[in-house]
Write an enzyme that holds these catalytic residues in place. Structure first.
Site, mmCIF file in Angstrom:
data_model
loop_
_atom_site.group_PDB
_atom_site.id
_atom_site.type_symbol
_atom_site.label_atom_id
_atom_site.label_comp_id
_atom_site.label_asym_id
_atom_site.label_seq_id
_atom_site.Cartn_x
_atom_site.Cartn_y
_atom_site.Cartn_z
ATOM 1 N N SER A 1 -4.822 4.963 8.770
ATOM 2 C CA SER A 1 -5.097 3.532 8.931
ATOM 3 C C SER A 1 -6.523 3.310 9.424
ATOM 4 O O SER A 1 -7.174 4.228 9.945
ATOM 5 C CB SER A 1 -4.122 2.926 9.938
ATOM 6 O OG SER A 1 -4.361 3.462 11.236
ATOM 7 N N GLU B 1 -3.724 10.364 16.929
ATOM 8 C CA GLU B 1 -4.604 10.226 15.781
ATOM 9 C C GLU B 1 -6.081 10.284 16.175
ATOM 10 O O GLU B 1 -6.909 10.781 15.401
ATOM 11 C CB GLU B 1 -4.288 8.932 15.022
ATOM 12 C CG GLU B 1 -4.530 7.654 15.782
ATOM 13 C CD GLU B 1 -3.867 6.436 15.150
ATOM 14 O OE1 GLU B 1 -2.995 6.638 14.279
ATOM 15 O OE2 GLU B 1 -4.207 5.297 15.519
ATOM 16 N N ARG C 1 -4.303 -7.613 -8.056
ATOM 17 C CA ARG C 1 -4.889 -6.551 -7.244
ATOM 18 C C ARG C 1 -3.966 -5.340 -7.215
ATOM 19 O O ARG C 1 -2.840 -5.376 -7.719
ATOM 20 C CB ARG C 1 -5.150 -7.066 -5.830
ATOM 21 C CG ARG C 1 -6.191 -8.172 -5.765
ATOM 22 C CD ARG C 1 -6.348 -8.713 -4.351
ATOM 23 N NE ARG C 1 -7.178 -9.912 -4.326
ATOM 24 C CZ ARG C 1 -7.264 -10.729 -3.280
ATOM 25 N NH1 ARG C 1 -6.563 -10.473 -2.177
ATOM 26 N NH2 ARG C 1 -8.042 -11.796 -3.331
ATOM 27 N N HIS D 1 4.330 -0.029 12.808
ATOM 28 C CA HIS D 1 3.416 0.322 13.902
ATOM 29 C C HIS D 1 3.348 -0.889 14.815
ATOM 30 O O HIS D 1 3.218 -2.020 14.345
ATOM 31 C CB HIS D 1 2.033 0.680 13.357
ATOM 32 C CG HIS D 1 1.042 1.094 14.413
ATOM 33 N ND1 HIS D 1 1.363 1.943 15.457
ATOM 34 C CD2 HIS D 1 -0.275 0.786 14.582
ATOM 35 C CE1 HIS D 1 0.293 2.133 16.219
ATOM 36 N NE2 HIS D 1 -0.705 1.441 15.714
ATOM 37 N N GLY E 1 0.845 -1.183 0.000
ATOM 38 C CA GLY E 1 0.000 0.000 0.000
ATOM 39 C C GLY E 1 0.880 1.233 0.000
ATOM 40 O O GLY E 1 2.012 1.211 -0.495
ATOM 41 N N ALA E 2 0.402 2.323 0.611
ATOM 42 C CA ALA E 2 1.148 3.583 0.578
ATOM 43 C C ALA E 2 2.487 3.474 1.301
ATOM 44 O O ALA E 2 3.530 3.847 0.759
ATOM 45 C CB ALA E 2 0.305 4.700 1.179
#
EC number: 1.1.1.86
Length: 494
Positions: free
Chosen positions: A414, A221, A76, A132, A46-47
């Protein structure tokens, strides 16, 4: 599995929460050399996965991507991200056994399944990396004792990791080694080399812990970084529309105003942001922010308490098990808010007007930054961690709102951050709507103070300035921004 934090005694908990040291550039003198000649395999593209991989490859590392066979067969987006950028892409079974460093950059909710799948495939003495620590700290994942476990956590979205690297710099990064998994004593060497591979060492790295990263990241966050922007956007838009301000103007003032006022925050902290206001507006914003702090402190503290106790994580994981029914419902509700659907226009708002007509936004930013910082430091998180997870990241998140409103913010962050954002905003929005917004007018949001005298009480202005400048977030912010400036000078000069 049980929550890792809960297995620690109080002394160990406080020690882990308090881990944070700004590392000297000389500690990265060998840059990414420790990993050169080794095989790095990233799981997920992903990013964060793609952009960290691009940086590491440009730093001379051997990087490949391991994806589930179904993702490869169905081509994908993760497969396209990796293959279209010229990376080797193959199944777990093919790549993981060859890897010296396996980096898990899949979404949080997939970590347990991914780690349980890849761990039996990893060779003896290899290293498992995270960006994370939720899986380790909150889910209590137990890793094979022969494996080293490290973390490199860039303090921004993945796209910025790449853009700053291309500019010859990097983004501030937390690094850590899991104390339960460093059998060969090489964890810090691996973490430093990985961080250097992403360019993080050029902006400054903090020697942290899995616990400190997770607890501070969740708090930031949920509250100031996302929750306050969402709640503030909704109630401020409602206020302006109710008082007859054009919908296009009201929406644009908020969508691009958060980015504009926090850009000032990035360069000079709360002090500089407040200095962008006229003296009467500064005093007004200060008074409003003090009222907001009194009103919202219990909510900020509750979120911090729920994060420390593990209540937040257990609640969210229960929603994972229920097919994200709450998350998806809240996401849909956000998409239906008036702010998300305001009419576009070609209207242009001058930069200073965002400050002049957005006094309440400035007040909300000041209140939110200080409340989040205070809640974290009162819980044992040190100033450096609290700064990066509150003030530092706010301009980056505000930038996502500027791109596509709250939708973009919630897409980029996220699922864990999005869930926490909704928990906070679902309480903060009605709280502000009922207890605060009826007390303010469009002179502080939408129209500005108008043509009034700039005369103020000197003693009051001095008191306001001293209070703003003497908050602990301003002291540590000035110190850390100074480090980053020095780092950038060295990086550019080099």
């Amino acid at each position: 599995m049980s929550n890792y934090f809960d297995t620690l005694n109080l002394r160990e908990q406080l020690d882990q929460l308090g881990r944070c040291r700004f590392m000297d550039r000389e500690e990265f003198s060998t840059e990414a050399d420790y990993l050169k000649g080794k095989r790095v395999v990233i799981v997920g593209c992903g990013a964060q996965g793609l952009n960290q991989g691009l940086n590491m490859r440009d730093s001379g590392l051997n990087v490949a991507y391991a994806l589930r066979q179904a993702a490869i067969d169905e081509q994908r987006q993760s497969f396209k991200n990796a293959s279209e950028n010229g990376f080797e892409v193959a199944s777990y079974e093919k790549l993981i056994p060859q890897a010296d460093l396996v980096i898990n950059l899949t979404p949080d909710k997939q970590h347990t399944n991914v780690v349980e799948t890849v761990m039996p495939l990893m060779k003896e003495g290899a290293t498992l990396g995270y960006s994370h620590g939720f899986n380790i700290v909150e889910e209590g994942m137990k890793i094979r004792k022969d494996l080293t476990v490290v973390m490199v956590a860039p303090k921004c979205p993945g796209t910025e990791v790449r853009e700053e690297y291309k500019r010859g710099f990097g983004v501030p990064t937390l690094i850590a080694v899991h104390p339960e998994n460093d059998p060969k004593g090489e964890g810090w060497d691996i973490a430093k080399a990985w961080a250097a591979g992403t360019g993080g060492h050029r902006a400054g790295c903090l020697e942290s812990s899995f616990v400190a990263e997770v607890k501070s990241d969740l708090m930031g966050e949920q509250t100031i970084l996302c929750g306050m922007l969402q709640a503030g956007s909704i109630v401020c838009y409602e206020k302006m529309i109710a008082d007859g301000i054009d919908a296009s103007y009201a929406g644009k003032l908020l969508q691009f105003g958060w980015e504009t006022v926090t850009e000032a925050l990035k360069f000079g902290g709360v002090t500089h942001m407040m200095d962008r206001l006229s003296n009467p507006a500064k005093i007004k914003a200060f008074d409003l922010s003090e009222e907001l702090k009194d009103l919202m402190r219990p909510l900020y503290n509750k979120h911090m308490d729920d994060i420390i106790s593990g209540h937040f994580s257990s609640t969210m994981m229960a929603d994972w098990a229920n097919d994200d029914v709450n998350l998806l419902g809240w996401r849909e509700e956000t998409g239906e808010t008036a702010f998300e659907n305001y009419p576009d226009s070609s209207l242009e708002i001058p930069e200073q007007e965002y400050f002049d007509n957005g006094i309440l936004m400035v007040a909300m930013v000041r209140a939110g930054v200080e409340l989040a910082f205070e809640a974290m430091t009162a819980s044992g998180i040190v100033d450096e961690s609290a700064y990066y997870e509150s003030l530092h990241e706010l301009p980056l998140i505000a930038n996502t709102v500027a791109r596509k409103r709250l939708y973009e913010m919630n897409v980029v962050i996220s699922d864990t951050a999005e869930y926490g954002n909704y928990l906070f905003a679902n309480v903060a929005t009605p709280l502000l709507r009922e207890k605060f917004m009826p007390l303010v007018d469009t002179d502080v949001i939408g129209r500005g103070l108008g043509a009034i005298s700039n005369q103020v009480d000197n003693a009051k202005l001095i008191e306001v300035n001293e209070t703003i400048r003497n908050h602990p977030v301003e002291y540590i912010g000035e110190e850390l921004r100074g480090y980053m400036t020095d780092m950038k000078t060295i990086a550019v000069g080099g």
